[in-house]
Design an enzyme around this catalytic site. Structure first.
Site, PDB file in Angstrom:
ATOM      1  N   HIS A  86      59.086  39.372  81.599  1.00  0.00           N
ATOM      2  CA  HIS A  86      59.357  39.364  80.166  1.00  0.00           C
ATOM      3  C   HIS A  86      60.327  38.229  79.858  1.00  0.00           C
ATOM      4  O   HIS A  86      60.991  37.709  80.751  1.00  0.00           O
ATOM      5  CB  HIS A  86      59.948  40.702  79.705  1.00  0.00           C
ATOM      6  CG  HIS A  86      61.312  40.977  80.264  1.00  0.00           C
ATOM      7  ND1 HIS A  86      61.500  41.515  81.517  1.00  0.00           N
ATOM      8  CD2 HIS A  86      62.553  40.760  79.758  1.00  0.00           C
ATOM      9  CE1 HIS A  86      62.793  41.628  81.757  1.00  0.00           C
ATOM     10  NE2 HIS A  86      63.454  41.171  80.711  1.00  0.00           N
ATOM     11  N   SER A 121      63.589  36.493  77.619  1.00  0.00           N
ATOM     12  CA  SER A 121      64.820  36.740  76.879  1.00  0.00           C
ATOM     13  C   SER A 121      65.675  35.486  77.000  1.00  0.00           C
ATOM     14  O   SER A 121      65.212  34.396  76.708  1.00  0.00           O
ATOM     15  CB  SER A 121      65.545  37.986  77.410  1.00  0.00           C
ATOM     16  OG  SER A 121      65.868  37.835  78.786  1.00  0.00           O
ATOM     17  N   HIS A 158      87.029  54.648  97.569  1.00  0.00           N
ATOM     18  CA  HIS A 158      86.526  53.984  96.358  1.00  0.00           C
ATOM     19  C   HIS A 158      86.653  52.479  96.531  1.00  0.00           C
ATOM     20  O   HIS A 158      87.427  52.002  97.369  1.00  0.00           O
ATOM     21  CB  HIS A 158      87.281  54.447  95.110  1.00  0.00           C
ATOM     22  CG  HIS A 158      88.748  54.116  95.135  1.00  0.00           C
ATOM     23  ND1 HIS A 158      89.663  54.896  95.809  1.00  0.00           N
ATOM     24  CD2 HIS A 158      89.440  53.087  94.589  1.00  0.00           C
ATOM     25  CE1 HIS A 158      90.875  54.368  95.674  1.00  0.00           C
ATOM     26  NE2 HIS A 158      90.764  53.266  94.940  1.00  0.00           N
ATOM     27  N   SER A 164      86.935  48.262  95.260  1.00  0.00           N
ATOM     28  CA  SER A 164      87.518  47.271  94.370  1.00  0.00           C
ATOM     29  C   SER A 164      87.823  46.031  95.191  1.00  0.00           C
ATOM     30  O   SER A 164      87.161  45.759  96.189  1.00  0.00           O
ATOM     31  CB  SER A 164      88.778  47.830  93.697  1.00  0.00           C
ATOM     32  OG  SER A 164      89.247  46.920  92.715  1.00  0.00           O
TER      33      SER A 164
END
Length: 864
Positions: free
Chosen positions: A405, A407, A547, A549
């Site tokens: 597509h 864009s 986590h 980062s």
């Protein structure tokens, strides 16, 4: 009487508020309401409150996407002085960003009573037939439409017909009845042939047929006596009549000339794949069929549409845009390498992947990075799988990707990104930049498979030492980890980082080692050494987290390391640059401004030294990728304030380290330069503080003094006598006095023409052809004055002026010719001269108390 400005709140009170608008909003004789979503509502309010002034409007623009268009159309016949009417669609977009056709299906019969109307734009609408009232417009000269009915032949006074960008498959023979037509634009359609009746258009000067499906053209077109441009580019012409092919005004690029017709037994797909389109610099669209094609834009971008990619004929629109940091969101340490490419229609899904090749500025100084094409989905940017290639002949780099597509697309250089899927069984992820960096995911670390990305920013010991001014300070590579889930891992993830350079497990002083955790924006850096269990080998440090980062391992004697790390991280994102301001040696009023990374200054100056001169580059300053800055001319130097890139009298720039942050502009001075030179200057200032700049840097840049970056001198020399200021013939030419135009619209005098001639330069041949001079005339002028460019220009310009001095439209034709020749600067100068003459004329009329009974303003002014 109508440049409508700032109407919003005042008109919101209805008709009662309208009288207050008389002085501030209604000026001249124009109403440009198509820029407002509720333009028709505003028009109806103005008509109700100020009818006496609105009915005097001569130029009106409305959007045909407006839901109140029907009510507005009923009022238009009251505007008896109307000369130009624009009812164009395309002002609204659908959910995919594609322009929508207007709702106009017919026109009221009384529109035919607008006897002054010369210019009518009904393009991009839903008309199925030509409204009959158009046939009754006696003064109509310019018409822009979507479809062409047979009754078009009845508009015998029509001079300009624009039917571009439609799906026309045939033309009626009646189009040959437009005997006064001088320009016919049929580009961007699906025409496979054109009628022989076009040979009857003896007044035709420009015929645009590019981007169609033409397989043949009649030889009779070459005999049109006034034709100066025939554009047949990007068609399917395999053979062209000799009369046309040898004409100097014909454009044939992008046709399979000389190629044989493929045999029916040949492989159909390979035959279809032979169609190639070459788009010129002024074109913005092309048509793709189910057969597929290859397309090459003037800027070097390539497309490949395989057979079957489009289910039917599809018009592709394209444009390259200057990147705006407000919506082109670069991530930290990203580098922009190209302009933004917009492809329409948005949201249309192809049956097969379309391949795109985008040229980009090669990041030769950027190491351990990768080049990707980034695309915008409407909500966010994402990176496509990209292959980098290098052209054999030009050695230029291109980024190759495939999409389903269209864009927005751009090319960026980013930190190398390694990624993997983490299943419940766990996995292992290595860095390809530094294989010593690895992340281990144990079994049971997640309930559902999630995607993890790893990026590494190497930092040399020299960089750390230079920024911190501490000889013993060291740091490991910067590690950034991210995932597609907001949920922390169920079990600790094991991370291995190499120890800082020069540090080993044998000589390690643990009190000097700090593990830092940074937020994703790099704004805060926390020392988490005491919060994790650090294990050491001879070469590595190992720790566990749940986590992701930024993680950074530092070795230093400093106790508060978070602030130092933040400063270093900020500096790693900045570029040291210099500003240059150079003037053309042959024309000092042409000034080149550029912001250049420090390591590129010498090569850039060496490249420009033959054509430009100027002061030494400015002192070094630091800027972020995508940061805005301004250039202000001061102390007697001024520029055109109406430039689109001019904000409060200053030129706006956006700094991108690998793009040309350069503009060349024309400067003037209000100071009389006949007696002395003007010693001015250009100063550079920071713009708005970007959102992504760290807090400390933002605070330093908010004061008025900190916005100033550099100042460089600019000198405009004393003026020499111009053509026409000294008595005697003009460079060997002598012409009778000239006054092109008329008193009401403004004259072009001999002095004006001389001023224009100074700006023409080497473009004089193209300008002459677009003015209507024959190819033979141009060749004769060039030969007779072959030793003197000034004489060639004067001979061409004044020869045309003498031939057309009685033509009331000669000024508008001069403006059009300059635009077509790519000289918008000269076209703007002519407009300014004419506007000044018009103002002086009306001021004189007012002084003697005369009133205008009926305007005779040239219809071409409506198109300016």
């Amino acid at each position: 009487m109508a440049e409508l400005l700032g109407l919003g709140d005042e008109c919101g009170e209805g008709a009662s508020g309208a009288p207050a608008l008389s002085g501030s909003c209604l000026a001249d004789n124009r109403l440009n309401l198509d820029v407002y979503p509720d333009g028709c509502h505003r028009f109806l309010q103005l008509f109700e409150g100020q009818r006496g002034e609105v009915v005097q409007v001569e130029f009106l623009r409305l959007s045909s996407n407006d839901h109140l268009l029907g009510a507005t159309l009923g009022i238009l016949p009251h505007l008896k002085h109307l000369k130009s009417l624009v009812l164009k669609g395309g002002h609204a977009r659908d959910e995919f960003g594609s322009c929508q056709h207007g709702s106009l299906t017919s026109l009221p019969p009384d529109i035919g009573n607008l006897r002054c109307l010369t210019h009518l734009d009904l393009s991009f609408n839903s008309l199925s037939t030509l409204p009959s009232c158009i046939l009754h417009l006696p003064s109509l000269r310019v018409l822009l439409l979507k479809d062409l009915p047979q009754s078009i032949g009845e508009l015998t006074v029509l001079q300009d017909l624009d039917l571009s960008e439609n799906a026309l498959e045939f033309l009626p023979e009646e189009v040959g009845n437009l005997h006064n037509c001088t320009e016919l634009d049929l580009s961007g359609n699906r025409l496979s042939s054109i009628p022989d009746s076009l040979a009857n258009l003896k007044s035709l000067r420009r015929l645009h047929l590019h981007s169609n499906l033409l397989v043949t053209v009649p030889a009779s077109l070459a005999s049109l006596p006034n034709l100066s441009r025939l554009d047949l580019q990007n068609n399917c012409l395999r053979a062209v009549p000799p009369e046309i092919q040898t004409s100097p005004f014909v454009r044939l690029r992008g046709n399979p000339l000389g190629e044989t017709e493929p045999s029916p037994q040949a492989d159909e797909s390979s035959a279809r794949g032979l169609q190639r389109l070459f788009l010129a610099s002024g074109e913005d669209s092309f048509t793709v069929t189910s057969e597929g094609c290859k397309a090459v834009l003037a800027c070097g971008i390539h497309f490949y549409f395989p057979p079957g990619a489009a289910s039917g004929p599809l018009r592709i629109y394209f444009q390259t845009l200057a990147p705006d940091p407000q919506w082109v969101k670069l991530r930290h340490h990203d580098v922009l390498l190209s302009r933004v490419l917009e492809l329409q229609p948005h949201g249309v899904k192809f049956q097969q992947e379309v391949q795109i090749w985008m040229p980009y500025a090669s990041p030769q100084t950027l190491h351990q990075r990768e080049v990707v094409v980034r695309t915008f989905s409407g909500q966010s940017w994402s990176d496509l799988r990209t292959r980098v290639e290098q052209k054999r002949k030009s050695k230029k780099h291109v980024a190759h990707c495939s999409v389903l597509h269209f864009s927005w697309f751009l090319v960026v250089s980013r930190l190398v990104q390694n990624e993997c899927k983490v299943p419940t069984e766990g996995t292992l992820l290595f860095s390809s930049v530094d294989p010593n960096i690895k992340v281990t995911f144990p079994p049971g670390v997640t309930e559902e498979t999630r995607s993890v990305k790893l990026q590494v920013l190497p930092v040399s010991a020299e960089e750390i030492e230079e920024i911190t001014a501490e000889a013993g300070c060291r740091a490991s590579p910067l590690l950034c980890l991210s995932q597609d889930s907001l949920v922390d891992f169920l079990r600790p993830v094991r991370i291995q980082l190499p120890l800082p350079p020069g540090v080993t497990g044998l000589n390690l002083d643990r009190s000097r080692l700090h593990l830092l955790h940074g937020d994703l924006e790099g704004q805060t850096w926390d020392d988490i050494t005491s919060q994790v269990v650090l294990e050491f080998t001879h070469l590595y440090a190992v720790f566990e987290v749940t986590h992701f980062s930024w993680y950074w391992l530092w070795y230093t004697t400093k106790t508060y390391i978070g602030g130092i790390a933040k400063k270093v991280y900020e500096r790693l994102r900045m570029y040291q640059v210099n500003f240059i301001a150079l003037q053309r040696k042959k024309d000092p009023e042409q000034v080149l401004l550029q912001c250049v990374p420090k390591h590129k200054v010498d090569p850039v100056l060496k490249k420009l030294q033959d054509r430009y001169r100027g002061p030494e580059p400015s002192d070094m300053v630091e800027m972020f990728e995508g940061e805005q800055f301004f250039a202000a001319f001061e102390r007697g130097i001024s520029i055109d304030m109406d430039r689109p890139d001019c904000v409060d009298g200053r030129l706006s720039f956006i700094f991108y380290s690998h793009l040309k942050n350069m503009k060349e502009i024309y400067v003037t001075s209000p100071v009389d330069r006949k007696g002395q030179a003007v010693k001015g200057q250009v100063s550079f200032y920071r713009g708005a503080v970007p959102e992504s700049i760290p807090e400390d840097a933002s605070r330093r840049r908010k004061g008025p003094d900190s916005l100033w970056l550099a100042t460089l001198p600019i000198k405009l020399p004393r003026l020499k006598p111009r053509w026409g200021e000294n008595p005697g013939p003009l460079n060997g030419f002598s012409f009778p006095p000239l006054n092109l135009g008329n008193a009401e619209t403004g004259y072009l005098t001999q002095a004006n023409m001389l001023s224009i001639a100074r700006r023409v330069g080497a473009d004089w041949r193209t300008i002459g052809l677009n003015l209507g001079l024959t190819y033979q005339q141009i060749e004769r002028i060039g030969y007779n004055n072959r030793e003197d460019l000034d004489k060639q220009i004067l001979d061409m310009l004044f020869s045309w002026a003498q031939q057309n001095s009685e033509d009331p439209d000669c000024v508008s034709k001069l403006i059009t010719a300059m635009k077509e020749s790519g000289r918008q600067d000269i076209a703007d100068e002519v407009k300014t001269i004419i506007e000044l003459g018009r103002q002086k004329y009306w001021e004189s009329i007012r002084r003697v108390g005369l009133e205008q009974e009926s305007s005779t303003e040239d219809s071409a002014i409506a198109m300016m």
